[in-house]
Design a protein around this motif. Structure first.
Motif, PDB file in Angstrom:
ATOM      1  N   ASP A   1     -12.537 -17.713  -3.767  1.00 11.38           N
ATOM      2  CA  ASP A   1     -12.890 -17.508  -5.176  1.00 11.38           C
ATOM      3  C   ASP A   1     -11.670 -17.677  -6.084  1.00 11.38           C
ATOM      4  OD1 ASP A   1     -11.425 -15.332  -4.436  1.00 11.38           O
ATOM      5  OD2 ASP A   1     -12.854 -13.824  -5.150  1.00 11.38           O
ATOM      6  N   GLY A   2     -10.566 -18.148  -5.507  1.00 14.35           N
ATOM      7  CA  GLY A   2      -9.362 -18.379  -6.308  1.00 14.35           C
ATOM      8  C   GLY A   2      -8.451 -17.171  -6.411  1.00 14.35           C
ATOM      9  N   SER A   3      -8.890 -16.029  -5.902  1.00 12.76           N
ATOM     10  CA  SER A   3      -8.064 -14.825  -5.974  1.00 12.76           C
ATOM     11  C   SER A   3      -6.882 -14.949  -5.001  1.00 12.76           C
ATOM     12  CB  SER A   3      -8.889 -13.589  -5.613  1.00 12.76           C
ATOM     13  OG  SER A   3      -9.351 -13.696  -4.277  1.00 12.76           O
ATOM     14  N   THR A   4      -5.808 -14.230  -5.310  1.00 13.58           N
ATOM     15  CA  THR A   4      -4.686 -14.207  -4.373  1.00 13.58           C
ATOM     16  C   THR A   4      -4.335 -12.763  -4.037  1.00 13.58           C
ATOM     17  OG1 THR A   4      -3.003 -14.165  -6.132  1.00 13.58           O
ATOM     18  CG2 THR A   4      -3.687 -16.335  -5.334  1.00 13.58           C
ATOM     19  N   CYS A   5      -3.844 -12.559  -2.816  1.00  9.72           N
ATOM     20  CA  CYS A   5      -3.376 -11.246  -2.389  1.00  9.72           C
ATOM     21  C   CYS A   5      -2.027 -11.424  -1.732  1.00  9.72           C
ATOM     22  CB  CYS A   5      -4.334 -10.616  -1.382  1.00  9.72           C
ATOM     23  SG  CYS A   5      -5.881 -10.094  -2.105  1.00  9.72           S
ATOM     24  N   GLN A   6      -1.063 -10.726  -2.249  1.00 11.12           N
ATOM     25  CA  GLN A   6       0.292 -10.882  -1.713  1.00 11.12           C
ATOM     26  C   GLN A   6       0.459 -10.144  -0.392  1.00 11.12           C
ATOM     27  OE1 GLN A   6       3.329 -10.409  -4.624  1.00 11.12           O
ATOM     28  NE2 GLN A   6       5.000 -10.671  -3.146  1.00 11.12           N
ATOM     29  N   TRP A   7       1.132 -10.805   0.535  1.00 11.16           N
ATOM     30  CA  TRP A   7       1.451 -10.189   1.833  1.00 11.16           C
ATOM     31  C   TRP A   7       2.895  -9.719   1.873  1.00 11.16           C
ATOM     32  CZ3 TRP A   7      -0.641 -14.454   5.709  1.00 11.16           C
ATOM     33  CH2 TRP A   7      -2.053 -14.502   5.605  1.00 11.16           C
ATOM     34  N   GLY A   8       3.747 -10.465   1.191  1.00  9.50           N
ATOM     35  CA  GLY A   8       5.162 -10.150   1.266  1.00  9.50           C
ATOM     36  C   GLY A   8       5.944 -11.123   0.433  1.00  9.50           C
ATOM     37  N   SER A   9       7.230 -11.266   0.767  1.00  8.26           N
ATOM     38  CA  SER A   9       8.029 -12.205  -0.005  1.00  8.26           C
ATOM     39  C   SER A   9       9.124 -12.807   0.857  1.00  8.26           C
ATOM     40  CB  SER A   9       8.621 -11.506  -1.227  1.00  8.26           C
ATOM     41  OG  SER A   9       9.306 -10.349  -0.821  1.00  8.26           O
ATOM     42  N   VAL A  10       9.778 -13.811   0.303  1.00  4.46           N
ATOM     43  CA  VAL A  10      10.816 -14.536   1.040  1.00  4.46           C
ATOM     44  C   VAL A  10      12.155 -13.831   0.840  1.00  4.46           C
ATOM     45  CG1 VAL A  10      12.043 -16.737   1.246  1.00  4.46           C
ATOM     46  CG2 VAL A  10       9.591 -16.714   0.707  1.00  4.46           C
ATOM     47  N   LEU A  11      12.753 -13.395   1.946  1.00  4.20           N
ATOM     48  CA  LEU A  11      14.054 -12.724   1.867  1.00  4.20           C
ATOM     49  C   LEU A  11      15.192 -13.700   2.135  1.00  4.20           C
ATOM     50  CD1 LEU A  11      13.198  -9.440   3.848  1.00  4.20           C
ATOM     51  CD2 LEU A  11      13.090  -9.817   1.388  1.00  4.20           C
ATOM     52  N   THR A  12      14.942 -14.645   3.028  1.00  6.73           N
ATOM     53  CA  THR A  12      15.947 -15.669   3.344  1.00  6.73           C
ATOM     54  C   THR A  12      15.237 -17.006   3.442  1.00  6.73           C
ATOM     55  OG1 THR A  12      17.180 -14.050   4.659  1.00  6.73           O
ATOM     56  CG2 THR A  12      17.746 -16.357   5.005  1.00  6.73           C
ATOM     57  N   TRP A  13      15.815 -18.021   2.824  1.00  6.69           N
ATOM     58  CA  TRP A  13      15.203 -19.349   2.834  1.00  6.69           C
ATOM     59  C   TRP A  13      16.289 -20.370   3.141  1.00  6.69           C
ATOM     60  CZ3 TRP A  13      10.383 -21.225   2.766  1.00  6.69           C
ATOM     61  CH2 TRP A  13      10.196 -22.579   2.443  1.00  6.69           C
ATOM     62  N   GLU A  14      16.340 -20.784   4.409  1.00  2.30           N
ATOM     63  CA  GLU A  14      17.356 -21.746   4.835  1.00  2.30           C
ATOM     64  C   GLU A  14      16.685 -22.905   5.546  1.00  2.30           C
ATOM     65  OE1 GLU A  14      20.103 -19.592   7.355  1.00  2.30           O
ATOM     66  OE2 GLU A  14      20.593 -18.148   5.783  1.00  2.30           O
ATOM     67  N   PRO A  15      16.144 -23.870   4.775  1.00  2.00           N
ATOM     68  CA  PRO A  15      15.477 -25.004   5.417  1.00  2.00           C
ATOM     69  C   PRO A  15      16.483 -25.770   6.283  1.00  2.00           C
ATOM     70  CG  PRO A  15      15.324 -25.100   2.989  1.00  2.00           C
ATOM     71  CD  PRO A  15      16.236 -23.994   3.325  1.00  2.00           C
ATOM     72  N   HIS A  16      16.142 -26.249   7.394  1.00  2.00           N
ATOM     73  CA  HIS A  16      14.931 -26.108   8.172  1.00  2.00           C
ATOM     74  C   HIS A  16      15.167 -25.206   9.364  1.00  2.00           C
ATOM     75  CE1 HIS A  16      14.735 -30.290   6.335  1.00  2.00           C
ATOM     76  NE2 HIS A  16      13.756 -29.628   5.774  1.00  2.00           N
ATOM     77  N   SER A  17      16.036 -24.192   9.168  1.00  2.00           N
ATOM     78  CA  SER A  17      16.464 -23.442  10.348  1.00  2.00           C
ATOM     79  C   SER A  17      16.118 -21.954  10.342  1.00  2.00           C
ATOM     80  CB  SER A  17      17.975 -23.598  10.547  1.00  2.00           C
ATOM     81  OG  SER A  17      18.661 -23.160   9.389  1.00  2.00           O
ATOM     82  N   ARG A  18      16.077 -21.319   9.195  1.00  2.00           N
ATOM     83  CA  ARG A  18      15.896 -19.865   9.232  1.00  2.00           C
ATOM     84  C   ARG A  18      15.104 -19.374   8.033  1.00  2.00           C
ATOM     85  NH1 ARG A  18      19.724 -15.845   7.714  1.00  2.00           N
ATOM     86  NH2 ARG A  18      19.142 -13.842   8.619  1.00  2.00           N
ATOM     87  N   LEU A  19      14.164 -18.489   8.338  1.00  2.00           N
ATOM     88  CA  LEU A  19      13.277 -17.938   7.322  1.00  2.00           C
ATOM     89  C   LEU A  19      13.092 -16.451   7.599  1.00  2.00           C
ATOM     90  CD1 LEU A  19      11.010 -18.385   5.092  1.00  2.00           C
ATOM     91  CD2 LEU A  19       9.452 -18.790   6.993  1.00  2.00           C
ATOM     92  N   VAL A  20      13.290 -15.620   6.589  1.00  2.00           N
ATOM     93  CA  VAL A  20      12.983 -14.191   6.744  1.00  2.00           C
ATOM     94  C   VAL A  20      11.973 -13.812   5.668  1.00  2.00           C
ATOM     95  CG1 VAL A  20      13.859 -11.831   6.892  1.00  2.00           C
ATOM     96  CG2 VAL A  20      15.319 -13.741   7.620  1.00  2.00           C
ATOM     97  N   LEU A  21      10.874 -13.244   6.129  1.00  2.00           N
ATOM     98  CA  LEU A  21       9.812 -12.813   5.216  1.00  2.00           C
ATOM     99  C   LEU A  21       9.664 -11.305   5.321  1.00  2.00           C
ATOM    100  CD1 LEU A  21       7.158 -15.450   6.344  1.00  2.00           C
ATOM    101  CD2 LEU A  21       8.386 -15.498   4.175  1.00  2.00           C
ATOM    102  N   SER A  22       9.200 -10.688   4.256  1.00  2.00           N
ATOM    103  CA  SER A  22       8.835  -9.278   4.363  1.00  2.00           C
ATOM    104  C   SER A  22       7.316  -9.179   4.286  1.00  2.00           C
ATOM    105  CB  SER A  22       9.464  -8.472   3.229  1.00  2.00           C
ATOM    106  OG  SER A  22       8.851  -8.800   2.002  1.00  2.00           O
TER     107      SER A  22
END
Lengths: 109, 159
Positions: free
Chosen positions: B67-88
């Motif tokens: 229905d177009g709604s969004t629900c947040q799960w977390g956020s990006v803590l570290t963004w290092e393409p293409h090797s490392r990703l930390v999400l909360s």
């Protein structure tokens, strides 16, 4: 205790911040009630009450060492909690692997 | 998992993928809907059709409903393409970011020979789920959504 019930209880028990603090102290090693209460802003009877809930949830166990009762983490209790996510990640990563390999194949064509 | 390494509040996984590091990264971060179990791992009331990670530190990680709604799960803590990703994962009762509730998910993409990638996953601070559970319960008790999620997880764990 059935796994689902046990997980429910574990989540309930850890839903309280003071109980999580007590639990964290036990992760560092077995402790008596007095040792747990030291440095915490919680009375010994309150700590005992929290320990009771954690024990009922299967998260901790108690061992008698001479005159002392020592509380410690029950590795099988927290394991039930982990097992959920553990299985979840197994399945989810397997699905991710399949999707990534499919994408690689598509690019090579 | 070796006993010596055992940390009850951390899950570690590793999977070998026959895909280049860049491809693995891209499928993980841009095509989550293709592999994430949206049918049962979602938060919103609507059917989830996509899971999105905004590609920068501080970006949101959220599901989008049909229905177009969004629900947040977390956020990006570290963004290092293409090797490392930390999400909360930081969902509270209002579906708002709450740094006191988050658990952390770290992904490492390690390039190996001939277009293979080892993907390592670490999900940590699991004790914080206790708090989240109580809040989710308050919302979902009447509809039983949380119960269904628990059952789904338990089924996976027992399979």
């Amino acid at each position: 205790m059935a796994t689902a019930t046990r997980i429910e209880r574990a989540f309930d028990a850890l839903g309280d911040p003071t109980r999580r603090a007590v639990f964290r102290r036990l992760r560092k090693g077995n402790r008596s009630v007095r040792e747990i209460a030291e440095g915490m802003d919680v009375s010994r009877p309150a700590v005992s009450q929290h320990l009771k809930v954690l024990k009922a949830a299967g998260l901790i166990g108690v061992r008698v060492d001479g005159a002392r009762r020592l509380y410690g983490v029950d590795p099988t209790g927290i394991e039930a909690l982990r097992n959920w996510l553990d299985g979840f990640w197994d399945e989810t990563l397997a699905a991710f692997k399949a999707a990534a390999e499919e994408e690689q194949n598509r690019l090579e064509k | 998992m070796p006993e010596l390494d055992f940390d009850p509040n951390t899950i570690r996984k590793s999977v070998n993928v026959k895909a280049a590091q860049e491809v693995a990264w891209k499928v993980f971060t841009e095509k989550m809907a293709k592999w994430w179990p949206l049918a049962y791992y979602k938060i919103g009331k609507a059917n989830a059709v996509d899971a999105v990670i905004e590609p920068h530190v501080g970006g949101r990680w959220y599901e989008r409903g049909d229905d177009g709604s969004t629900c947040q799960w977390g956020s990006v803590l570290t963004w290092e393409p293409h090797s490392r990703l930390v999400l909360s994962w930081d969902i509270n009762a209002d579906f708002q970011y709450d740094p006191n509730l988050k658990t952390e998910l770290e992904l490492r993409f390690i390039a190996e020979e001939s277009d293979h990638t080892r993907v390592e996953l670490e999900h940590r601070h699991l004790d914080r789920f206790g708090n989240r559970r109580d809040e989710m319960r308050r919302i979902y008790d009447t509809e039983g959504d949380w119960g269904k999620l628990l059952e789904a997880f338990a089924r996976v764990a027992e399979a």
